[in-house]
Design a protein around this motif. Structure first.
Motif, PDB file in Angstrom:
ATOM      1  N   VAL A   1      19.688  -5.636  27.379  1.00 17.57           N
ATOM      2  CA  VAL A   1      19.400  -4.205  27.285  1.00 17.57           C
ATOM      3  C   VAL A   1      20.697  -3.405  27.406  1.00 17.57           C
ATOM      4  N   HIS A   2      20.935  -2.550  26.422  1.00 14.28           N
ATOM      5  CA  HIS A   2      22.098  -1.652  26.439  1.00 14.28           C
ATOM      6  C   HIS A   2      21.590  -0.220  26.585  1.00 14.28           C
TER       7      HIS A   2
ATOM      8  N   MET B   1      13.055   4.315  17.617  1.00 14.67           N
ATOM      9  CA  MET B   1      14.190   5.222  17.771  1.00 14.67           C
ATOM     10  C   MET B   1      13.743   6.568  18.303  1.00 14.67           C
ATOM     11  N   GLY B   2      14.558   7.166  19.156  1.00 16.26           N
ATOM     12  CA  GLY B   2      14.224   8.467  19.727  1.00 16.26           C
ATOM     13  C   GLY B   2      14.284   9.569  18.687  1.00 16.26           C
TER      14      GLY B   2
ATOM     15  N   LYS C   1      12.442  -7.885  22.884  1.00 20.64           N
ATOM     16  CA  LYS C   1      13.623  -8.745  22.759  1.00 20.64           C
ATOM     17  C   LYS C   1      14.730  -8.111  21.932  1.00 20.64           C
ATOM     18  N   ASN C   2      14.338  -7.273  20.970  1.00 13.85           N
ATOM     19  CA  ASN C   2      15.307  -6.644  20.084  1.00 13.85           C
ATOM     20  C   ASN C   2      14.793  -5.282  19.634  1.00 13.85           C
ATOM     21  N   GLY C   3      15.727  -4.349  19.419  1.00 12.36           N
ATOM     22  CA  GLY C   3      15.358  -3.065  18.851  1.00 12.36           C
ATOM     23  C   GLY C   3      15.540  -1.895  19.798  1.00 12.36           C
TER      24      GLY C   3
ATOM     25  N   SER D   1      17.754   3.368  24.705  1.00  9.64           N
ATOM     26  CA  SER D   1      18.292   2.021  24.888  1.00  9.64           C
ATOM     27  C   SER D   1      18.227   1.242  23.581  1.00  9.64           C
ATOM     28  N   PHE D   2      18.993   0.159  23.551  1.00 10.73           N
ATOM     29  CA  PHE D   2      18.958  -0.761  22.413  1.00 10.73           C
ATOM     30  C   PHE D   2      18.998  -2.178  22.967  1.00 10.73           C
ATOM     31  N   VAL D   3      18.012  -2.969  22.572  1.00  7.66           N
ATOM     32  CA  VAL D   3      17.930  -4.354  23.034  1.00  7.66           C
ATOM     33  C   VAL D   3      18.448  -5.264  21.929  1.00  7.66           C
TER      34      VAL D   3
END
Length: 394
Positions: free
Chosen positions: A197-198, A271-272, A246-248, A190-192
């Motif tokens: 949340v995406h 990051m994965g 909140k971000n990342g 995911s990416f916030v």
């Protein structure tokens, strides 16, 4: 030129930062890691030396901080917070680093079913919970990495034999005991961005046989029905919000039981690994995941999270037969239109050990295709050919 501080000398992160026009300042606790030469500047500092890392960041007047390794999540957060740069809140980072505290959060907020879980820092503490433990269990470090020291255990005697090893292998000196859940494991990347949340990818995971539980590869699409994917996305998004990210980037592992009940195994505020960030997301969705992570850390606003396509991607860790490498094949002969990359991480003379965790892997294969089953099969075929063609000595 703006400067980005990268914790962890990771090739694809350094390369992307340079492509974006940033000067790369890299900190790694391994002074011999191969790709440090690609960095504009390198400093050998322990990731646990927060103040020394902060001092170096200030000396270099860095404009942003990125971690490319789980080992430096806390350090990167600490430095970014102290320098008033974009980054993960340090208290949130500490929460995420503790598997036990994450499970408490999930239980308190009633986010997901959380069976038994206990934290142990001394062998003597086992006797206090002996009558409460329901076997089989999974024993793992409360703060760990790469499936190291993770065991399925069926009885108290075996638990007593393994507990000290796991405590010693944990970054915070604590072991986690939790219910063993039988089912299929998935990874969720995911990416916030600005609190939203995406979900970038839900990946089916190929795992080793028990008693170990280590990754052998990922594949996407997940092959799950859309209603199950939606349920997973809802749970992941809610947990991220409750944690306070909140971000990342956020990387999660989840087991889906035979009854299609999801259980979160691990949460990483970074990051994965194993090609998730570098290959799986960009090649399956057309999203520049690494670029977005760096841009966010640098305070840039042009974050593009819109999928451009939906392709099949499969990876396979090179879990090869044991032996000392005498001769390596020409890896170019395995390449074709569907093999994106072969990353081989050993050299002639190196020892190949039995694969029980990511620490014993020899590399990674990334394959694309139009049919997920054929794509996974292709990745395995390439792995088998490489395994067969390596000449070993004993």
């Amino acid at each position: 030129m703006k400067k980005v501080l990268i914790f962890g000398a990771v090739k694809h992160v350094i390369k992307k930062a340079k492509e974006l026009g940033y000067e790369t300042i890299v900190i790694d606790q391994n002074p011999n890691i191969a790709c440090i030469k690609q960095a504009d500047k390198f400093k050998n500092i322990s990731f646990e030396a927060y103040e020394e890392c902060l001092q170096y960041a200030r000396e270099e007047h860095v404009d942003g901080v990125v971690t490319a390794t789980e080992f430096a999540v806390l350090t990167a957060s600490y430095v970014a917070n102290k320098m008033n740069l974009p980054g993960l809140d340090f208290e949130v980072a500490k929460l995420v680093k503790s598997k036990y505290e994450i499970r408490k959060k999930m239980q308190e907020k009633d986010i997901i079913n959380v069976p038994q879980f206990y934290e142990v820092s001394k062998i003597e503490e086992l006797y206090e919970i002996k009558d409460k433990i329901k076997f089989p269990i999974i024993l793992k470090p409360c703060s760990g990495l790469g499936s190291l020291y993770v065991y399925k255990i069926d009885d108290f005697e075996t638990l007593m034999q393994k507990i000290q090893e796991v405590i010693n292998g944990s970054f915070n000196g604590r072991a986690l005991i939790e219910t063993f859940i039988e089912g299929q494991e998935y990874g969720i990347e995911s990416f916030v961005y600005n609190g939203k949340v995406h979900i970038l990818a839900i990946m089916k995971k190929n795992m080793t046989n028990l008693p170990y539980r280590s990754e052998l590869g990922h594949s996407t699409p997940s092959e799950l029905p859309r209603e199950i994917e939606s349920k997973i996305e809802e749970i992941v998004s809610r947990l991220i919000r409750e944690i306070g990210i909140k971000n990342g980037p956020v990387n999660m592992d989840m087991i889906l039981s035979k009854e299609n009940e999801p259980y979160i195994v691990d949460v990483g505020a970074r990051m994965g690994g194993n090609a998730i960030t570098s290959h799986i997301v960009p090649h399956s969705k057309g999203i520049d995941h690494v670029g977005n992570i760096i841009k966010l850390a640098m305070g840039e606003k042009d974050i593009d999270l819109e999928p451009k396509f939906d392709r099949c991607i499969a990876t396979r860790i090179l879990d090869l037969d044991e032996g000392i490498i005498k001769e390596l094949p020409d890896f170019k002969k395995y390449m074709d239109d569907n093999v994106i990359e072969i990353c081989f991480e050993k050299s002639v003379g190196d020892k190949i050990e039995k694969y029980i965790s990511d620490a014993q892997r020899c590399g990674l294969i990334i394959v694309k295709g139009t049919d997920i089953e054929k794509t996974k099969k292709k990745a395995l075929e390439v792995r088998n050919r490489i395994n067969r063609d390596i000449v070993r000595k004993w």
